[in-house]
Design a protein around this motif. Structure first.
Motif, PDB file in Angstrom:
ATOM      1  N   TYR A   1     -42.942 -54.475  16.992  1.00  0.00           N
ATOM      2  CA  TYR A   1     -43.462 -54.033  18.066  1.00  0.00           C
ATOM      3  C   TYR A   1     -43.290 -55.103  19.211  1.00  0.00           C
ATOM      4  O   TYR A   1     -43.360 -56.032  19.035  1.00  0.00           O
ATOM      5  CB  TYR A   1     -44.961 -54.097  17.608  1.00  0.00           C
ATOM      6  CG  TYR A   1     -46.071 -53.572  18.660  1.00  0.00           C
ATOM      7  CD1 TYR A   1     -46.235 -51.879  18.790  1.00  0.00           C
ATOM      8  CD2 TYR A   1     -46.592 -54.165  19.461  1.00  0.00           C
ATOM      9  CE1 TYR A   1     -46.923 -51.409  19.580  1.00  0.00           C
ATOM     10  CE2 TYR A   1     -47.682 -53.542  20.417  1.00  0.00           C
ATOM     11  CZ  TYR A   1     -47.711 -52.266  20.444  1.00  0.00           C
ATOM     12  OH  TYR A   1     -48.628 -51.688  21.384  1.00  0.00           O
ATOM     13  N   PRO A   2     -42.994 -54.475  20.453  1.00  0.00           N
ATOM     14  CA  PRO A   2     -42.263 -55.554  21.575  1.00  0.00           C
ATOM     15  C   PRO A   2     -43.396 -55.716  22.518  1.00  0.00           C
ATOM     16  O   PRO A   2     -43.089 -56.615  23.367  1.00  0.00           O
ATOM     17  CB  PRO A   2     -41.150 -54.336  22.187  1.00  0.00           C
ATOM     18  CG  PRO A   2     -41.926 -52.958  21.985  1.00  0.00           C
ATOM     19  CD  PRO A   2     -42.504 -53.031  20.605  1.00  0.00           C
TER      20      PRO A   2
ATOM     21  N   SER B   1     -43.446 -47.148   6.705  1.00  0.00           N
ATOM     22  CA  SER B   1     -44.432 -46.362   7.325  1.00  0.00           C
ATOM     23  C   SER B   1     -44.740 -46.954   8.810  1.00  0.00           C
ATOM     24  O   SER B   1     -45.187 -46.219   9.635  1.00  0.00           O
ATOM     25  CB  SER B   1     -45.954 -46.471   6.748  1.00  0.00           C
ATOM     26  OG  SER B   1     -46.523 -47.398   6.837  1.00  0.00           O
ATOM     27  N   SER B   2     -44.314 -48.042   8.977  1.00  0.00           N
ATOM     28  CA  SER B   2     -44.326 -48.625  10.293  1.00  0.00           C
ATOM     29  C   SER B   2     -43.068 -48.941  11.003  1.00  0.00           C
ATOM     30  O   SER B   2     -42.235 -49.818  10.505  1.00  0.00           O
ATOM     31  CB  SER B   2     -45.377 -50.106  10.273  1.00  0.00           C
ATOM     32  OG  SER B   2     -45.913 -50.550  11.344  1.00  0.00           O
ATOM     33  N   SER B   3     -42.790 -48.337  11.974  1.00  0.00           N
ATOM     34  CA  SER B   3     -41.570 -48.675  12.954  1.00  0.00           C
ATOM     35  C   SER B   3     -41.969 -48.864  14.526  1.00  0.00           C
ATOM     36  O   SER B   3     -41.167 -48.672  15.367  1.00  0.00           O
ATOM     37  CB  SER B   3     -40.749 -47.287  12.855  1.00  0.00           C
ATOM     38  OG  SER B   3     -41.714 -46.285  13.595  1.00  0.00           O
TER      39      SER B   3
ATOM     40  N   ALA C   1     -47.034 -54.116  15.119  1.00  0.00           N
ATOM     41  CA  ALA C   1     -47.012 -52.721  14.693  1.00  0.00           C
ATOM     42  C   ALA C   1     -48.094 -52.198  14.020  1.00  0.00           C
ATOM     43  O   ALA C   1     -48.824 -51.237  14.097  1.00  0.00           O
ATOM     44  CB  ALA C   1     -45.704 -52.079  14.156  1.00  0.00           C
ATOM     45  N   GLU C   2     -48.433 -53.160  12.841  1.00  0.00           N
ATOM     46  CA  GLU C   2     -49.879 -52.602  12.005  1.00  0.00           C
ATOM     47  C   GLU C   2     -50.938 -52.863  12.800  1.00  0.00           C
ATOM     48  O   GLU C   2     -52.058 -51.990  12.658  1.00  0.00           O
ATOM     49  CB  GLU C   2     -49.696 -53.535  10.833  1.00  0.00           C
ATOM     50  CG  GLU C   2     -48.923 -53.215   9.866  1.00  0.00           C
ATOM     51  CD  GLU C   2     -49.104 -51.733   9.058  1.00  0.00           C
ATOM     52  OE1 GLU C   2     -50.162 -51.586   8.746  1.00  0.00           O
ATOM     53  OE2 GLU C   2     -47.950 -51.039   9.051  1.00  0.00           O
TER      54      GLU C   2
ATOM     55  N   LEU D   1     -55.409 -50.279  15.750  1.00  0.00           N
ATOM     56  CA  LEU D   1     -56.243 -50.065  16.885  1.00  0.00           C
ATOM     57  C   LEU D   1     -56.022 -48.370  17.565  1.00  0.00           C
ATOM     58  O   LEU D   1     -57.038 -47.992  17.883  1.00  0.00           O
ATOM     59  CB  LEU D   1     -55.890 -50.923  18.151  1.00  0.00           C
ATOM     60  CG  LEU D   1     -56.128 -52.431  17.824  1.00  0.00           C
ATOM     61  CD1 LEU D   1     -55.142 -53.375  18.510  1.00  0.00           C
ATOM     62  CD2 LEU D   1     -57.470 -52.756  17.747  1.00  0.00           C
ATOM     63  N   ASN D   2     -54.943 -47.987  17.281  1.00  0.00           N
ATOM     64  CA  ASN D   2     -54.856 -46.545  17.650  1.00  0.00           C
ATOM     65  C   ASN D   2     -55.710 -45.519  16.674  1.00  0.00           C
ATOM     66  O   ASN D   2     -56.371 -44.640  17.378  1.00  0.00           O
ATOM     67  CB  ASN D   2     -53.510 -45.983  17.714  1.00  0.00           C
ATOM     68  CG  ASN D   2     -52.786 -46.262  19.038  1.00  0.00           C
ATOM     69  OD1 ASN D   2     -53.491 -45.802  20.214  1.00  0.00           O
ATOM     70  ND2 ASN D   2     -51.673 -47.156  18.950  1.00  0.00           N
TER      71      ASN D   2
END
Length: 158
Positions: free
Chosen positions: A56-57, A14-16, A129-130, A135-136
């Motif tokens: 997540y960069p 689910s996380s990309s 990413a998580e 946070l979003n």
């Protein structure tokens, strides 16, 4: 263990690095503070490798050096070519500790959310990413807490 496989399988699928929230994604920056001592090379290498594999960069590392460990790092075998890794040299305080408060007030050094890792700590590839997805989804969050997991010394068994 089945629970770990089930949970991490869900996270990975689910996380990309993209938010799952339907509203526009806000980009969060994570600043990771890592204290470094001259004998931490092998452990630090494991931590840096873990960070470099993040999906997540938007992160940066402040590798906090005291003056006695600065030359050791420069001559070490750790790959620090990633532009997101900085290593400010700090004066230790009178108790021989790194003055985290001094780092946190310097706007050029810290930004966004602050994390502290120790040499040897590793993160799952989708950890940031998580964090960003959370946070979003919950924009009023000011502090995130994560629990930890432990690996045996050979890094094969949790």
């Amino acid at each position: 263990n089945d629970w770990i496989r089930e949970m991490e399988g869900n996270i990975i699928s689910s996380s990309s690095g993209q938010s799952n929230v339907e509203s526009p994604e806000q980009v969060f920056c994570f600043t990771i503070l890592i204290p470094y001592r001259a004998d931490d090379d092998e452990l630090l290498s494991r931590t840096i490798s873990s960070l470099a594999s993040q999906s997540y960069p938007h992160w940066k590392v402040l590798l906090l050096l005291d003056q006695s460990s600065e030359s050791s790092l420069k001559s070490g075998n750790i790959e620090l070519s990633d532009e997101r890794i900085n290593s400010p040299v700090l004066q230790l305080n009178s108790a021989g500790k790194i003055p985290y408060r001094d780092v946190l007030v310097d706007e050029k050094l810290s930004a966004g959310y602050i994390c502290r890792l120790l040499p040897g700590d590793t993160l799952s590839p989708n950890a940031f990413a998580e964090f960003a997805d959370t946070l979003n989804a919950h924009p009023k969050i000011e502090i995130l807490y994560t629990d930890e997991d432990h690996l045996k010394e050979d890094c094969t068994i949790r």
